[in-house]
Design a protein around this motif. Structure first.
Motif, short mmCIF file in Angstrom:
data_model
loop_
_atom_site.label_atom_id
_atom_site.label_comp_id
_atom_site.label_asym_id
_atom_site.label_seq_id
_atom_site.Cartn_x
_atom_site.Cartn_y
_atom_site.Cartn_z
N MET A 1 112.74 -45.15 -67.11
CA MET A 1 112.28 -45.95 -68.26
C MET A 1 111.21 -46.93 -67.81
O MET A 1 111.29 -47.50 -66.72
CB MET A 1 113.45 -46.70 -68.89
CG MET A 1 113.04 -47.63 -70.03
SD MET A 1 114.42 -48.53 -70.75
CE MET A 1 115.26 -47.19 -71.59
N ILE A 2 110.19 -47.12 -68.64
CA ILE A 2 109.17 -48.11 -68.35
C ILE A 2 109.12 -49.14 -69.48
O ILE A 2 109.32 -48.80 -70.64
CB ILE A 2 107.77 -47.47 -68.15
CG1 ILE A 2 107.37 -46.60 -69.33
CG2 ILE A 2 107.73 -46.66 -66.87
CD1 ILE A 2 105.96 -46.03 -69.21
N ARG A 3 108.90 -50.38 -69.12
CA ARG A 3 108.88 -51.48 -70.07
C ARG A 3 107.43 -51.85 -70.35
O ARG A 3 106.66 -52.17 -69.45
CB ARG A 3 109.65 -52.68 -69.52
CG ARG A 3 111.11 -52.39 -69.28
CD ARG A 3 111.82 -53.50 -68.54
NE ARG A 3 111.75 -54.76 -69.28
CZ ARG A 3 111.22 -55.88 -68.80
NH1 ARG A 3 110.71 -55.91 -67.57
NH2 ARG A 3 111.21 -56.99 -69.52
N LEU A 4 107.05 -51.80 -71.64
CA LEU A 4 105.67 -52.00 -72.03
C LEU A 4 105.55 -52.98 -73.20
O LEU A 4 106.46 -53.07 -74.03
CB LEU A 4 105.04 -50.66 -72.46
CG LEU A 4 105.05 -49.52 -71.44
CD1 LEU A 4 104.60 -48.23 -72.12
CD2 LEU A 4 104.15 -49.84 -70.25
N LEU A 5 104.42 -53.67 -73.24
CA LEU A 5 104.08 -54.49 -74.40
C LEU A 5 103.14 -53.69 -75.30
O LEU A 5 102.15 -53.13 -74.82
CB LEU A 5 103.40 -55.79 -73.97
CG LEU A 5 102.89 -56.69 -75.10
CD1 LEU A 5 104.03 -57.17 -75.98
CD2 LEU A 5 102.13 -57.89 -74.52
N PHE A 6 103.47 -53.65 -76.59
CA PHE A 6 102.63 -52.95 -77.57
C PHE A 6 102.06 -53.98 -78.55
O PHE A 6 102.80 -54.81 -79.09
CB PHE A 6 103.45 -51.92 -78.35
CG PHE A 6 103.85 -50.73 -77.54
CD1 PHE A 6 103.13 -49.54 -77.61
CD2 PHE A 6 104.94 -50.79 -76.68
CE1 PHE A 6 103.50 -48.44 -76.85
CE2 PHE A 6 105.32 -49.70 -75.92
CZ PHE A 6 104.59 -48.52 -76.00
N VAL A 7 100.76 -53.91 -78.76
CA VAL A 7 100.10 -54.78 -79.73
C VAL A 7 99.38 -53.89 -80.74
O VAL A 7 98.62 -52.99 -80.36
CB VAL A 7 99.09 -55.74 -79.06
CG1 VAL A 7 98.50 -56.69 -80.10
CG2 VAL A 7 99.74 -56.52 -77.93
N GLY A 8 99.63 -54.13 -82.03
CA GLY A 8 99.02 -53.29 -83.05
C GLY A 8 98.77 -54.06 -84.33
O GLY A 8 98.98 -55.28 -84.39
N ASP A 9 98.33 -53.35 -85.35
CA ASP A 9 97.94 -53.99 -86.61
C ASP A 9 99.12 -54.36 -87.50
O ASP A 9 98.97 -55.15 -88.42
CB ASP A 9 96.98 -53.08 -87.38
CG ASP A 9 95.57 -53.12 -86.81
OD1 ASP A 9 95.17 -54.20 -86.31
OD2 ASP A 9 94.87 -52.10 -86.86
N GLY A 10 100.29 -53.77 -87.27
CA GLY A 10 101.41 -54.09 -88.15
C GLY A 10 102.70 -53.42 -87.71
O GLY A 10 102.75 -52.74 -86.68
N PRO A 11 103.76 -53.59 -88.51
CA PRO A 11 105.08 -53.05 -88.15
C PRO A 11 105.11 -51.55 -87.94
O PRO A 11 105.88 -51.05 -87.12
CB PRO A 11 105.96 -53.46 -89.35
CG PRO A 11 105.26 -54.63 -89.95
CD PRO A 11 103.79 -54.38 -89.75
N ARG A 12 104.29 -50.81 -88.68
CA ARG A 12 104.30 -49.35 -88.53
C ARG A 12 103.85 -48.96 -87.13
O ARG A 12 104.42 -48.04 -86.53
CB ARG A 12 103.41 -48.70 -89.59
CG ARG A 12 103.97 -48.85 -91.01
CD ARG A 12 103.09 -48.20 -92.05
NE ARG A 12 103.70 -48.32 -93.37
CZ ARG A 12 103.69 -47.35 -94.28
NH1 ARG A 12 103.12 -46.20 -94.02
NH2 ARG A 12 104.27 -47.52 -95.45
N ASP A 13 102.82 -49.64 -86.62
CA ASP A 13 102.37 -49.34 -85.26
C ASP A 13 103.46 -49.66 -84.25
O ASP A 13 103.66 -48.93 -83.28
CB ASP A 13 101.10 -50.15 -84.94
CG ASP A 13 99.92 -49.76 -85.81
OD1 ASP A 13 99.83 -48.58 -86.19
OD2 ASP A 13 99.10 -50.63 -86.12
#
Length: 204
Positions: A1-13
């Protein structure tokens, strides 16, 4: 497992992109999610500053990498993606590279999902021969998926749950319009930036 930060335009992303990255890498992902609009108080205006701020957060949290995505809805010239790439290059000109995936969906993330008809059928519980309109012939992939939801046995299920289910089953090899939707770039970036982590390095 890898731990990542996700940044996007909204909840769907936030619901779909982590699952797409899992499909691309073939490994489990534990995500932390931020939205661009929520970074303004700490980072100031502009995607460049927000990306640099997100990078600092990912490093401070000792995460393995960052995945930042934007939509093309109101950005036909793809200036947002260029701004992100410039910020990443700026960061790497003075600090060791930190795994950072950048992507832009055309027109929005639902196009990445709709481009795999088999995944859409599986998530909605549709017959294997149920017609799914090509993403090239759909003005709004987001609205098309909403229509399919209303017509399916999952009409009462939350749309975010359904989108995540589609994303889990997406196979990049089935997305024949991936270059047009921006998904091909996401796949390439994910393999280049995070591939070594999925092979063992940085995995938790």
């Amino acid at each position: 497992m890898i731990r990542l930060l996700f940044v996007g335009d909204g909840p769907r992303d936030g619901m779909t992109v982590p699952r797409l990255v899992e499909s691309i890498l073939g490994v489990s992902v534990q995500e932390e999610v931020k939205h661009w609009k929520d970074l303004h108080l700490s980072a100031g205006k502009g995607l460049s500053r927000k990306l640099l701020f997100a990078l600092r957060q990912a490093k401070d949290r000792k995460l393995a990498g960052l995945v930042a995505t934007v939509d093309t809805d109101n950005d036909r010239a793809r200036e947002r993606l260029k701004e992100l790439r410039d910020a990443r290059a700026q960061e790497r000109s003075r600090l060791p590279p930190f795994p950072t995936v950048l992507g832009q969906a055309d027109p929005h993330g639902e196009a990445w999902l709709l481009d795999d008809p088999a995944a859409v059928r599986q998530a909605f519980g549709l017959p294997g021969d149920a017609p799914i309109k090509s993403v090239r012939r759909t003005k709004s992939p987001k609205e098309k998926l909403e229509v399919l939801k209303r017509q399916s046995a999952r009409a009462d299920d939350p749309i975010l749950e359904i989108l995540a289910d589609i994303a889990r089953q997406v196979q990049p090899s089935r997305c024949i319009h991936a270059k047009e939707t921006g998904f091909a770039e996401l796949v390439e970036e994910t393999n280049r930036e995070l591939g070594p982590l999925g092979s063992g390095g940085g995995a938790a």
